[in-house]
Design an enzyme around this catalytic site. Sequence first.
Site, mmCIF file in Angstrom:
data_model
loop_
_atom_site.group_PDB
_atom_site.id
_atom_site.type_symbol
_atom_site.label_atom_id
_atom_site.label_comp_id
_atom_site.label_asym_id
_atom_site.label_seq_id
_atom_site.Cartn_x
_atom_site.Cartn_y
_atom_site.Cartn_z
ATOM 1 N N THR A 1 38.183 33.880 30.475
ATOM 2 C CA THR A 1 39.413 33.392 31.098
ATOM 3 C C THR A 1 39.229 33.032 32.571
ATOM 4 O O THR A 1 38.261 33.427 33.214
ATOM 5 C CB THR A 1 40.523 34.453 31.002
ATOM 6 O OG1 THR A 1 40.158 35.605 31.750
ATOM 7 C CG2 THR A 1 40.786 34.851 29.547
ATOM 8 N N ASP A 2 40.211 32.302 33.063
ATOM 9 C CA ASP A 2 40.252 32.021 34.493
ATOM 10 C C ASP A 2 41.064 33.126 35.185
ATOM 11 O O ASP A 2 41.430 34.118 34.547
ATOM 12 C CB ASP A 2 40.830 30.618 34.765
ATOM 13 C CG ASP A 2 42.270 30.455 34.296
ATOM 14 O OD1 ASP A 2 42.970 31.473 34.044
ATOM 15 O OD2 ASP A 2 42.707 29.295 34.185
ATOM 16 N N PHE A 3 41.363 32.962 36.436
ATOM 17 C CA PHE A 3 42.055 33.998 37.210
ATOM 18 C C PHE A 3 43.434 34.353 36.658
ATOM 19 O O PHE A 3 43.939 35.440 36.895
ATOM 20 C CB PHE A 3 42.184 33.569 38.684
ATOM 21 C CG PHE A 3 43.128 32.423 38.880
ATOM 22 C CD1 PHE A 3 44.462 32.654 39.182
ATOM 23 C CD2 PHE A 3 42.698 31.109 38.730
ATOM 24 C CE1 PHE A 3 45.351 31.596 39.347
ATOM 25 C CE2 PHE A 3 43.572 30.054 38.894
ATOM 26 C CZ PHE A 3 44.899 30.296 39.200
#
Length: 148
Positions: free
Chosen positions: A25-27
């Site tokens: 995932t991203d942030f």
Amino acid sequence: MIEQLSGRLTEFGHVLPVRVYFEDTDFSGVVYHARYLHFLERGRTDYLRLHGIGHRELMDGAFGEPMAFAVRRMEIDFLRPARIDDVLEVETRTATLGGARVVLDQRILRNGEILIEARVKVAVISPEGKPRRMPKRVAERLGAPAED
């Protein structure tokens, strides 16, 4: 155990369960778009494996001359996002077989909802990267309509 790890064959093709981890995932906790390529690759690899077509066996010449599969073209529609901790299903099926290629249709779903749709054209190549015809035994195991 291996069959569970590699997913399962179905009447239409193959299903591989995949959990989304933090690293995917991203942030914000949404799956980064490039990670879907990894999920799709795992689905294709295990689809072949459960049909008795392992990458190592292909390179060792188990179906005649040594060969490999290489992605030549991929079309992906990103329809909805997946998020951290989601359990996804990667579906893979053979759409068509040609002399030196196979076209696979893939989808990634969450609880039956389609998140990703992909069409993948895969070329059959020699270890030197030159195109070669797909061995009949491989085509038979992937059993799909032949292209005109």
